[in-house]
Design a protein around this motif. Structure first.
Motif, short mmCIF file in Angstrom:
data_model
loop_
_atom_site.label_atom_id
_atom_site.label_comp_id
_atom_site.label_asym_id
_atom_site.label_seq_id
_atom_site.Cartn_x
_atom_site.Cartn_y
_atom_site.Cartn_z
N ALA A 199 49.20 -6.77 78.72
CA ALA A 199 49.34 -8.21 78.91
C ALA A 199 49.12 -8.60 80.36
O ALA A 199 48.44 -9.59 80.66
CB ALA A 199 50.71 -8.67 78.44
N CYS A 200 49.69 -7.82 81.29
CA CYS A 200 49.52 -8.12 82.72
C CYS A 200 48.06 -8.00 83.14
O CYS A 200 47.54 -8.86 83.88
CB CYS A 200 50.39 -7.19 83.54
N ALA A 257 46.07 -10.91 81.64
CA ALA A 257 46.38 -12.17 82.30
C ALA A 257 45.67 -12.28 83.64
O ALA A 257 45.14 -13.33 84.00
CB ALA A 257 47.89 -12.30 82.49
N ALA A 304 47.46 -12.95 77.79
CA ALA A 304 48.58 -12.01 77.86
C ALA A 304 49.19 -11.77 76.48
O ALA A 304 49.36 -10.61 76.07
CB ALA A 304 49.64 -12.54 78.83
#
Length: 215
Positions: free
Chosen positions: A46-47, A50, A69
């Motif tokens: 997700a990081c 993003a 994310a």
């Protein structure tokens, strides 16, 4: 509803149910430590997603980062749980083969899409070669500047040799016309560090006698 659409939706529904069953089996087989590892992997994915989405977004980068994310996190959890369930049901060897087949399918799809995109870019920027400079003489100085910036972006996206040659030819004609209209302004643009994305019209006047510096 057409029969083909009904069959497609039915197949997708069965696939989702089968994947959900495998994910449930995988979640149970992993236990708490395994689920924690899956959650950590989803957080990392997700990081990363993003960050990439925020850098690539031209509008509302915050929302783009949030969307990327949660989608990446959900996809990571689903894939890991399904793989774990598949390993329990079918064994490690079958799971490895399925993963390899999936990766191969993704690579083939990516290659096909890239090839189609290159063809679309090439067809979009193919311009007829001019044997005279009549087309540039008909453009205003701002239009010539926009032509330089536009073809710079098109050249960066084009791989087809003929299209690149045509773009280079067109860009040279635009620059020659800008220099003809205002040599001093054109020289100021070069001295200011002319780049492929800088607009020479900021420095060039349509009237060489005016001698103004638009910058």
């Amino acid at each position: 509803m057409p029969l083909s659409a009904l069959l497609t939706r039915s197949a997708l529904g069965l696939l989702v149910l089968f994947g959900g069953a495998l994910a449930a089996i995988g979640g149970v087989s992993l236990g708490l430590p395994g689920l924690i590892a899956v959650a950590l992997a989803a957080s990392v994915a997700a990081c990363l997603a993003a960050g990439v989405a925020r850098d690539a977004a031209t509008r509302d980068p915050g929302q783009a980062a949030v969307d990327a994310a949660w989608r990446s996190a959900v996809a990571t959890v689903a894939v890991l749980l399904v793989l774990s369930g598949c390993a329990v049901v079918a064994g490690g060897a079958i799971t490895v083969l399925l993963v390899a087949a999936g990766l191969l399918a993704v690579l083939i799809r990516w290659a096909v899409r890239s090839l189609r995109a290159d063809r679309r870019d090439a067809s979009a920027v193919v311009l007829p070669l001019r044997t005279d400079d009549g087309w540039v003489r008909a453009l205003s100085v701002p239009a010539l500047g926009r032509e330089w910036v536009r073809t710079s972006a098109a050249l960066a996206q084009t791989r087809e040799p003929v299209a690149r040659q045509q773009l280079v030819h067109r860009r040279q004609e635009a620059l020659d016309e800008l220099e003809r209209r205002d040599p001093e302004g054109f020289a100021r643009w070069l001295a200011a560090g002319a780049t492929v994305d800088s607009d020479p019209a900021r420095y060039v006047s349509g009237d060489p006698a005016a001698g103004y510096d638009a910058a």
